[in-house]
Design a protein around this motif. Structure first.
Motif, PDB file in Angstrom:
ATOM      1  N   GLU A 129       0.837  -1.200   0.000  1.00  0.00           N
ATOM      2  CA  GLU A 129       0.000   0.000   0.000  1.00  0.00           C
ATOM      3  C   GLU A 129       0.873   1.253   0.000  1.00  0.00           C
ATOM      4  OE1 GLU A 129      -3.400   2.184   2.790  1.00  0.00           O
ATOM      5  OE2 GLU A 129      -2.976   0.036   3.062  1.00  0.00           O
ATOM      6  N   ALA A 130       1.985   1.203   0.713  1.00  0.00           N
ATOM      7  CA  ALA A 130       2.907   2.334   0.741  1.00  0.00           C
ATOM      8  C   ALA A 130       3.518   2.576  -0.639  1.00  0.00           C
ATOM      9  CB  ALA A 130       4.017   2.091   1.763  1.00  0.00           C
ATOM     10  N   ILE A 131       3.860   1.492  -1.348  1.00  0.00           N
ATOM     11  CA  ILE A 131       4.400   1.620  -2.706  1.00  0.00           C
ATOM     12  C   ILE A 131       3.358   2.246  -3.633  1.00  0.00           C
ATOM     13  CG2 ILE A 131       5.200   0.332  -4.729  1.00  0.00           C
ATOM     14  CD1 ILE A 131       6.420  -1.710  -2.817  1.00  0.00           C
ATOM     15  N   GLN A 132       2.122   1.809  -3.481  1.00  0.00           N
ATOM     16  CA  GLN A 132       1.043   2.356  -4.300  1.00  0.00           C
ATOM     17  C   GLN A 132       0.843   3.843  -4.016  1.00  0.00           C
ATOM     18  OE1 GLN A 132      -2.726   0.396  -3.727  1.00  0.00           O
ATOM     19  NE2 GLN A 132      -3.700   1.413  -5.463  1.00  0.00           N
ATOM     20  N   VAL A 184      16.498  11.008  -9.279  1.00  0.00           N
ATOM     21  CA  VAL A 184      15.757  10.871  -8.017  1.00  0.00           C
ATOM     22  C   VAL A 184      15.380   9.401  -7.818  1.00  0.00           C
ATOM     23  CG1 VAL A 184      13.788  11.641  -6.670  1.00  0.00           C
ATOM     24  CG2 VAL A 184      14.872  13.209  -8.295  1.00  0.00           C
ATOM     25  N   GLU A 185      15.706   8.880  -6.651  1.00  0.00           N
ATOM     26  CA  GLU A 185      15.449   7.476  -6.332  1.00  0.00           C
ATOM     27  C   GLU A 185      14.662   7.345  -5.035  1.00  0.00           C
ATOM     28  OE1 GLU A 185      19.250   4.984  -7.112  1.00  0.00           O
ATOM     29  OE2 GLU A 185      19.921   6.920  -6.312  1.00  0.00           O
ATOM     30  N   PHE A 186      13.825   6.325  -4.990  1.00  0.00           N
ATOM     31  CA  PHE A 186      13.092   5.967  -3.777  1.00  0.00           C
ATOM     32  C   PHE A 186      13.206   4.458  -3.581  1.00  0.00           C
ATOM     33  CE2 PHE A 186      11.143   9.779  -5.468  1.00  0.00           C
ATOM     34  CZ  PHE A 186      10.981  10.582  -4.346  1.00  0.00           C
ATOM     35  N   PHE A 187      13.336   4.061  -2.339  1.00  0.00           N
ATOM     36  CA  PHE A 187      13.363   2.636  -2.025  1.00  0.00           C
ATOM     37  C   PHE A 187      12.471   2.405  -0.815  1.00  0.00           C
ATOM     38  CE2 PHE A 187      15.791  -1.158  -0.201  1.00  0.00           C
ATOM     39  CZ  PHE A 187      15.062  -2.058  -0.977  1.00  0.00           C
ATOM     40  N   VAL A 188      11.374   1.680  -1.056  1.00  0.00           N
ATOM     41  CA  VAL A 188      10.392   1.428  -0.003  1.00  0.00           C
ATOM     42  C   VAL A 188      10.809   0.185   0.785  1.00  0.00           C
ATOM     43  CG1 VAL A 188       7.965   1.015   0.526  1.00  0.00           C
ATOM     44  CG2 VAL A 188       8.589   2.424  -1.469  1.00  0.00           C
ATOM     45  N   GLN A 189      11.078   0.388   2.061  1.00  0.00           N
ATOM     46  CA  GLN A 189      11.395  -0.703   2.974  1.00  0.00           C
ATOM     47  C   GLN A 189      10.236  -0.862   3.959  1.00  0.00           C
ATOM     48  OE1 GLN A 189      15.089   1.046   4.445  1.00  0.00           O
ATOM     49  NE2 GLN A 189      16.293  -0.387   3.209  1.00  0.00           N
ATOM     50  N   ASP A 190      10.301  -1.853   4.782  1.00  0.00           N
ATOM     51  CA  ASP A 190       9.258  -2.035   5.790  1.00  0.00           C
ATOM     52  C   ASP A 190       9.236  -0.848   6.746  1.00  0.00           C
ATOM     53  OD1 ASP A 190       8.483  -4.509   4.793  1.00  0.00           O
ATOM     54  OD2 ASP A 190       9.937  -5.600   6.022  1.00  0.00           O
TER      55      ASP A 190
END
Length: 238
Positions: A129-132, A184-190
């Motif tokens: 859901e956070a990635i979305q 620009v980069e994003f990395f979704v972790q827990d």
């Protein structure tokens, strides 16, 4: 008596010479406006309109397409400086992103100094859901640029989503005037989102990276994310 075909060829050549002269003057004036004091090589009518050289080409219909190529709108002559795409970006083996150089045009959650480091976005929801949510926010960023005020337009050249995979999202943002590119980069972790926003060229970014991240942070906050440390300072020299 001059034949009809010879008269037509002569007319074409003379008109082409005149067009070259006008285009040369236009390019010189246009280049002055776009490039300041930069030297611009323009077509010289005295050379292009030599009787033997140019007349023969005009009669064969060769020179006119060349002239059409030269006579483009002034905006197409604007110089662009995208810089080289970094080869060392992306998620590293330990789950980190790249830090920042010493220049004042970068923010990263993995920077090692107070001048460049910023806090990760945090959340309390399922990772997918956070990635979305993040993807929706990034897609909501104005394609024609983020207008800060009457004199400040950020990323007026648009943006492109280059990669989205396993919680990693990479985008390129472009300035309007000179085509400068920011990676620009994003990395979704827990429970958190790491990120890095950096210009490829120069030292100062006039606050562009901060303006962009502030927009993203504000939109994520509306979706329940925590954005500690925001808004970031937009002072050019930090």
């Amino acid at each position: 008596m001059v034949s009809l075909s010879h008269a037509i060829s002569l007319s074409v050549a003379l008109n082409a010479c005149l067009l070259v002269a006008l285009v040369s003057l236009s390019l010189r004036n246009g280049a002055t406006q776009h490039l300041g004091t930069a030297q611009v090589k323009s077509v010289k009518p005295s050379t292009a309109c030599g009787r033997r050289g140019f007349f023969g080409k005009a009669a064969m219909g060769v020179a006119l397409p060349v002239i059409a190529n030269i006579a483009r709108p002034r905006d197409s002559y604007a110089l662009k400086f995208p810089g080289d795409k970094p080869k060392d970006i992306g998620v590293r083996g330990d789950g980190s992103l790249k830090g920042c150089p010493s220049t004042s045009n970068c923010w990263s959650t993995f920077a090692t100094d107070d001048k460049h480091v910023s806090a990760a976005f945090t959340y309390d929801k399922p990772k997918e859901e956070a990635i979305q949510d993040l993807t929706q926010v990034l897609n909501a960023y104005p394609k024609d640029g983020l207008k800060i005020d009457e004199k400040t337009l950020v990323d007026g050249g648009g943006w492109r989503m280059m990669k989205i995979e396993d919680g990693y999202i990479y985008l390129e943002y472009e300035s309007k005037k000179f085509g400068f590119i920011d990676d620009v980069e994003f990395f979704v972790q827990d429970g958190k989102i790491q990120y890095r926003s950096a210009s490829r060229l120069g030292d100062s970014d006039l606050g562009v990276n901060a303006y962009r991240l502030n927009f993203i942070a504000n939109e994520l906050k509306k979706k329940g994310f925590s954005t500690p440390g925001f808004p970031l300072t937009t002072v050019a020299q930090r």
